[in-house]
Design a protein around this motif. Structure first.
Motif, PDB file in Angstrom:
ATOM      1  N   GLU A  78      44.580  23.024  26.425  1.00 36.15           N
ATOM      2  CA  GLU A  78      44.045  23.870  25.502  1.00 36.15           C
ATOM      3  C   GLU A  78      43.057  24.765  26.228  1.00 36.15           C
ATOM      4  O   GLU A  78      42.277  24.127  26.924  1.00 36.15           O
ATOM      5  CB  GLU A  78      43.786  23.351  24.173  1.00 36.15           C
ATOM      6  N   ARG A  79      42.495  25.705  25.202  1.00 35.07           N
ATOM      7  CA  ARG A  79      41.126  26.560  25.638  1.00 35.07           C
ATOM      8  C   ARG A  79      40.358  26.488  24.275  1.00 35.07           C
ATOM      9  O   ARG A  79      40.860  26.803  23.424  1.00 35.07           O
ATOM     10  CB  ARG A  79      41.370  27.744  26.275  1.00 35.07           C
ATOM     11  N   THR A  80      39.044  26.268  24.484  1.00 33.78           N
ATOM     12  CA  THR A  80      38.104  26.467  23.287  1.00 33.78           C
ATOM     13  C   THR A  80      37.195  27.556  23.598  1.00 33.78           C
ATOM     14  O   THR A  80      36.689  27.811  24.545  1.00 33.78           O
ATOM     15  CB  THR A  80      37.338  25.202  23.147  1.00 33.78           C
ATOM     16  N   SER A 133      39.880  26.307  19.188  1.00 30.94           N
ATOM     17  CA  SER A 133      40.833  25.785  20.348  1.00 30.94           C
ATOM     18  C   SER A 133      42.310  26.398  19.995  1.00 30.94           C
ATOM     19  O   SER A 133      42.600  26.333  18.787  1.00 30.94           O
ATOM     20  CB  SER A 133      40.775  24.308  20.400  1.00 30.94           C
ATOM     21  N   TYR A 161      36.681  19.750  14.050  1.00 30.89           N
ATOM     22  CA  TYR A 161      36.971  20.706  15.029  1.00 30.89           C
ATOM     23  C   TYR A 161      38.054  21.902  14.375  1.00 30.89           C
ATOM     24  O   TYR A 161      38.386  21.517  13.288  1.00 30.89           O
ATOM     25  CB  TYR A 161      37.670  20.050  16.326  1.00 30.89           C
ATOM     26  N   LYS A 182      41.395  24.171  15.058  1.00 30.03           N
ATOM     27  CA  LYS A 182      42.286  24.919  16.044  1.00 30.03           C
ATOM     28  C   LYS A 182      43.047  25.743  15.149  1.00 30.03           C
ATOM     29  O   LYS A 182      43.109  25.984  14.259  1.00 30.03           O
ATOM     30  CB  LYS A 182      43.339  23.530  16.165  1.00 30.03           C
TER      31      LYS A 182
END
Length: 125
Positions: free
Chosen positions: A42-44, A59, A98, A100
């Motif tokens: 994954e990319r944040t 993310s 967090y 997503k």
């Protein structure tokens, strides 16, 4: 401890205007032996949130192509969910939040196509 499905968020009320800042980090999958692979999980991204008054990190899965929007481009996030991870300590627990999402897209891309005005239709005839 984790929330079963996370908390579904009302984007406009929670974040307000979102502006793209930069890619913060990439998370990589682990190999069977515990070493880090070269495959991205994954990319944040850092996004500026008007309603929060600060930068937020969102993310998205690596299956979504890398985002290279202009700095401060207005964006929206698709299907955001807030979740937590709690770790027990001797004094209670430390909780990390967090966010997503399924994707980050430019705000203009979300506008529905406009219907032609009656005058424009009459001129085409």
């Amino acid at each position: 401890m984790r929330l079963a499905q996370g908390i579904v968020i009302n984007k406009e009320d929670t974040f307000g205007l979102l502006k793209f800042s930069a890619l913060r980090r990439e998370v990589f999958l682990q190999n069977e032996d515990g070493t880090v692979s070269s495959e991205v999980k994954e990319r944040t991204y850092d996004l500026k949130s008007k309603a929060q008054g600060r930068m937020i990190q969102v993310s998205i899965p690596a299956s979504v192509p890398l985002k290279t929007f202009d700095y401060n481009a207005e964006v929206t996030i698709i299907n955001p969910v807030a979740d937590t991870v709690a770790n027990a300590t001797f004094r209670g627990a430390d909780v990390d939040w967090y966010i997503k999402a399924d994707d980050i897209v430019l705000k203009e891309a979300q506008k529905p196509p406009q219907k032609p005005k009656k005058d424009e239709l009459d001129n085409e005839k």
